[in-house]
Write a protein that holds these residues in place. Structure first.
Motif, short mmCIF file in Angstrom:
data_model
loop_
_atom_site.label_atom_id
_atom_site.label_comp_id
_atom_site.label_asym_id
_atom_site.label_seq_id
_atom_site.Cartn_x
_atom_site.Cartn_y
_atom_site.Cartn_z
N ALA A 155 32.50 13.42 -5.47
CA ALA A 155 34.04 13.25 -6.24
C ALA A 155 35.17 13.52 -5.76
N SER A 156 34.48 14.54 -5.41
CA SER A 156 36.06 14.85 -4.32
C SER A 156 36.52 14.39 -3.07
N GLN A 157 35.44 14.21 -2.07
CA GLN A 157 35.80 13.07 -1.12
C GLN A 157 36.00 11.43 -1.31
N GLN A 158 35.65 11.15 -2.72
CA GLN A 158 36.13 9.30 -3.27
C GLN A 158 37.74 9.76 -3.23
N GLN A 159 37.68 11.17 -3.48
CA GLN A 159 39.86 10.97 -4.34
C GLN A 159 40.37 10.87 -2.58
N ARG A 160 39.86 12.00 -1.55
CA ARG A 160 40.80 12.21 -0.47
C ARG A 160 40.45 10.64 0.30
N LEU A 161 39.34 10.41 0.08
CA LEU A 161 39.27 9.25 1.09
C LEU A 161 40.33 8.08 0.44
N ALA A 162 40.64 8.21 -0.57
CA ALA A 162 41.23 6.90 -1.52
C ALA A 162 42.98 7.95 -1.30
N LYS A 163 43.33 9.43 -1.36
CA LYS A 163 43.88 9.20 -0.67
C LYS A 163 44.62 8.69 0.79
N ALA A 164 43.61 9.59 2.29
CA ALA A 164 43.99 9.36 2.99
C ALA A 164 44.33 7.19 2.91
N ALA A 165 43.42 6.54 2.29
CA ALA A 165 43.78 5.12 2.36
C ALA A 165 45.60 4.77 2.30
N GLY A 166 46.02 5.65 1.87
CA GLY A 166 47.29 5.83 1.56
C GLY A 166 48.46 6.29 2.40
N SER A 167 47.91 6.67 3.18
CA SER A 167 48.45 8.48 3.72
C SER A 167 48.38 7.43 6.04
N ASP A 168 50.02 7.28 5.95
CA ASP A 168 49.84 7.79 7.56
C ASP A 168 49.48 9.10 8.23
N GLN A 169 49.56 10.27 7.69
CA GLN A 169 49.26 11.72 7.65
C GLN A 169 48.00 11.34 7.75
N THR A 170 46.84 11.94 9.10
CA THR A 170 45.52 12.16 8.81
C THR A 170 45.48 13.50 7.51
N VAL A 171 44.26 13.18 6.50
CA VAL A 171 43.37 13.77 5.80
C VAL A 171 42.22 13.92 5.51
N LEU A 172 41.99 15.46 5.81
CA LEU A 172 40.77 16.08 5.42
C LEU A 172 40.00 15.33 4.45
N VAL A 173 38.36 14.59 4.42
CA VAL A 173 37.78 14.13 3.68
C VAL A 173 36.37 15.10 3.37
N ARG A 174 36.22 15.82 4.42
CA ARG A 174 35.13 17.22 4.18
C ARG A 174 35.53 18.05 5.39
N THR A 175 36.16 19.29 5.04
CA THR A 175 37.23 20.33 6.17
C THR A 175 36.03 20.76 6.60
N PRO A 176 36.24 21.44 8.14
CA PRO A 176 35.20 22.36 8.70
C PRO A 176 35.18 23.39 7.96
N ALA A 177 35.40 24.17 7.32
CA ALA A 177 34.71 24.74 6.32
C ALA A 177 33.58 24.70 5.25
N GLU A 178 33.71 23.44 5.16
CA GLU A 178 32.43 22.87 3.73
C GLU A 178 31.89 22.36 4.20
#
Length: 670
Positions: free
Chosen positions: A273-296
């Motif tokens: 669910a978190s990755q889906q939310q982040r991907l949706a955020k990236a779809a509206g962002s001109d700045q890079t959004v981490l969908v899965r972070t290095p720590a994850e």
């Protein structure tokens, strides 16, 4: 064609004074014994006038009767990560749009390159090669379990023969012309090579192996209106493919992420669910959004559990000529929105291991994708896929529709250059489907050209040195053209010597188009003609002469001389200024500047003229001055004596002898 309107004036002028030409320091010397300029050889009006098929117009467009066949694919694949093996089935729906009956069809089995007894293995040097089959002892190749066909409502086992990387299926009755359909169903498997000719492979990282998978399903060979079946075996060069729609699934361990050509159509099944939310955020962002972070990456909670520890990723890619994918448990994932000219949304995404995430270059990968694609979409033709994914792995640089593979160790500006180049291929040959198997310069060279402009544009010139033509490109072109063993662009790549491939397929063509844009047609005319070529041949199969004729027709110039010297020959350019005189011995009445074309190639002339008064002017002369022979004298309206004349002042032309480009006055007339 201009008439020599200065000829009467020159005949009656008193040419009583000329200054001596002085050498331009630091310039390369011309090779001895250049053949004399031959205007008739260069300006040959019939050089490109070979009659083409009636399906293509004399102006380079698809004609009213143009046709091409189509291939749609449904593929279900499963990755055995421990054995590094793909098991898969594919159903191909092949449509015969041609006017011909087809009693057989050809299918490409590209994985057979990696058989020990393949032609590719036979032509790979003992020391190996970037594109060769050099995996000693590797058991590669497609293992075919079943091959079935369905034609005219009848299902049957296929009668087929395999020859190296090609399979011929003999049909029980011929496919009918104008729309008949054939279904081919194949069950198969293959082992993934560790290094697959720089097209696919495997890379071990601290958090798991990265699999980059391409040429992974049997693909229809092209049957076209020019040559019929295109059956050159796959040895080292790239591909020529039909367009169609792809619907494919990839089953992998649940802790894996998968990136693939086209759109992921089941995100709810394979993402948290978190990755889906982040991907949706990236779809509206001109700045890079981490969908899965290095720590994850090492956290089990960053992936769904799946069924029996596995998940199936489902992708669709429309109006494409190929698809590829990559999978790993090691991926960091980030994304951002791309803004396309029509307002349509598309995503830029990057998948890379933690090791690469520690480097600032890979942290900028998605930014590089976004800027490259946005620029080329605005400049040439809009990017056509819903996602553009860059994968870090063992492959140094390879392109597929909507996805590219770039070396995980690429750093800084080099990563920009690789990403820009590989995604540039989404225009050539993914959108404009030329036969890169025979004419690599029509994709590599065209792409190299658009890379020059995108590098000059990126971030107001952050990497503009990569597009610095006089400093970075011109000297290398000159050196290569002076090599008597250099291959020309218009050469089948397997004939090209390995050391010449970069020159013949990439740099010479890219540089030539840059010269055509800036020195011959000008940006406005060139850009309109080049865009017209892309629009005319988007998702179609152009030949070289379709390109040449389109540029001639839309650009409004007979450029036959340029195509001749640049693509079919390695003729050298040597423009020289030989003397300066004055009309009636009076500089105020005008100067007479004499030039000579000492090589077999010709180009327009740019002359920078400096007067004793300090006035500096630039004169442009068209290439037609050389249609009458190798010498030309032109009048310059001077008011004071000339102190210097410089040809090619920006050093953009590949003039092999810059020492004779400059004339300097040793003594001013009294």
């Amino acid at each position: 064609m201009k008439k020599p309107f200065f000829s009467k004036l020159l005949a009656g002028a008193a040419l009583l004074w000329a200054g001596a030409a002085q050498a331009q320091p630091g310039a390369p010397m011309a090779p001895a014994g250049l053949p004399p300029f031959n205007a008739r050889a260069l300006f040959n009006p019939d050089y490109l006038n070979q009659v083409g098929p009636a399906t293509r117009t004399a102006g380079g467009q698809p004609g009213a009767t143009y046709w091409q066949n189509a291939a749609d694919y449904q593929i279900a694949a499963s990755l055995d990560e421990k054995a590094a093996r793909v098991t898969s089935s594919v159903t191909i729906t092949y449509t015969n749009n041609s006017p011909d009956a087809l009693p057989f069809v050809w299918v490409q089995l590209d994985q057979n390159l990696f058989r020990a007894d393949s032609r590719g293995a036979a032509v790979t040097p003992p020391a190996g090669g970037r594109f060769g089959n050099s995996a000693r002892g590797f058991q590669g190749g497609d293992s075919l379990q079943t091959v079935m066909i369905e034609l005219h409502g009848k299902k049957t086992k296929a009668q087929y023969r395999v020859y190296d990387t090609r399979m011929q299926i003999i049909l029980p009755e011929a496919m009918k012309p104008h729309g008949d359909k054939l279904k081919i169903s194949i069950a198969y498997a293959f082992n993934i090579p560790e290094y697959g000719a720089d097209r696919l492979g495997r890379l071990k990282t601290q958090n798991g192996e990265i699999f980059e998978v391409a040429q992974w399903y049997p693909r229809m060979a092209v049957y076209d209106d020019v040559e019929g079946w295109n059956t050159l075996p796959y040895m080292s060069a790239e591909f020529y493919l039909e367009y169609g729609n792809f619907d494919y699934t990839v089953n992998v361990p649940a802790n894996y992420l998968v990136g693939g050509s086209g759109e992921l159509v089941n995100p709810a099944e394979v993402l948290t669910a978190s990755q889906q939310q982040r991907l949706a955020k990236a779809a509206g962002s001109d700045q890079t959004v981490l969908v899965r972070t290095p720590a994850e990456v090492t956290q089990a909670s960053s992936r769904p559990a799946g069924k029996n520890g596995r998940l199936t990723w489902h992708f669709k890619c429309q109006r494409a000529r190929d698809v590829a994918w990559a999978a790993s448990s090691a991926f960091v994932w980030d994304a951002a929105r791309m803004n396309l000219p029509s307002g349509r949304k598309s995503l830029a995404m990057s998948l890379y291991p933690v090791e690469a995430a520690q480097d600032t270059a890979w942290n900028r990968s998605t930014e590089y994708i976004k800027k490259s694609i946005e620029y080329n979409s605005k400049q040439w033709y809009e990017f056509t896929y819903p996602v553009a994914t860059n994968v870090a792995g063992v492959v140094g640089g390879m392109e597929y529709p909507g996805i590219v593979f770039c070396g995980a160790k690429a750093r800084k500006g080099n990563l920009w250059g690789v990403i820009d180049h590989e995604f540039g291929h989404n225009w050539f040959p993914m959108i404009v489907g030329s036969n890169e198997r025979k004419y690599p310069w029509m994709d590599e060279g065209f792409n190299t050209f658009i890379n020059i402009l995108s590098s000059q544009n990126f971030n107001n010139g952050e990497y503009k040195e990569q597009g610095d033509v006089p400093a970075r490109i011109t000297p290398g072109i000159i050196r290569a053209m002076q090599d008597p063993n250099a291959d020309v662009p218009y050469t089948v790549p397997d004939v090209t010597q390995a050391r010449n491939l970069g020159f013949a397929a990439y740099s010479k063509t890219g540089f030539g188009l840059y010269l055509l844009r800036h020195e011959i047609l000008g940006p406005e005319r060139f850009d309109y003609a080049f865009r017209s070529y892309i629009r005319r041949w988007a998702f179609k199969h152009p030949t070289p002469r379709d390109f040449f004729r389109t540029m001639n027709e839309v650009g409004g110039e007979d450029l036959t001389w340029f195509w001749h010297e640049w693509f079919f020959e390695n003729w050298q350019l040597d423009q020289a200024v030989t003397s300066v005189a004055y009309v009636n011995q009076d500089p105020a009445k005008g100067s007479l500047i004499s030039l000579e074309n000492r090589g077999q190639a010709a180009m327009p002339v740019t002359a920078e003229i400096t007067e004793a008064s300090g006035k500096k002017s630039t004169v442009h002369l068209p290439v037609e001055i050389w249609q009458r022979g190798g010498t030309w004298t032109f009048r310059y309206n001077s008011t004071t004596p000339l102190t210097q004349v410089v040809l090619n002042p920006t050093n953009i032309l590949p003039d092999v002898n810059r020492q004779n480009n400059t004339w300097r006055a040793t003594k001013l007339p009294e």
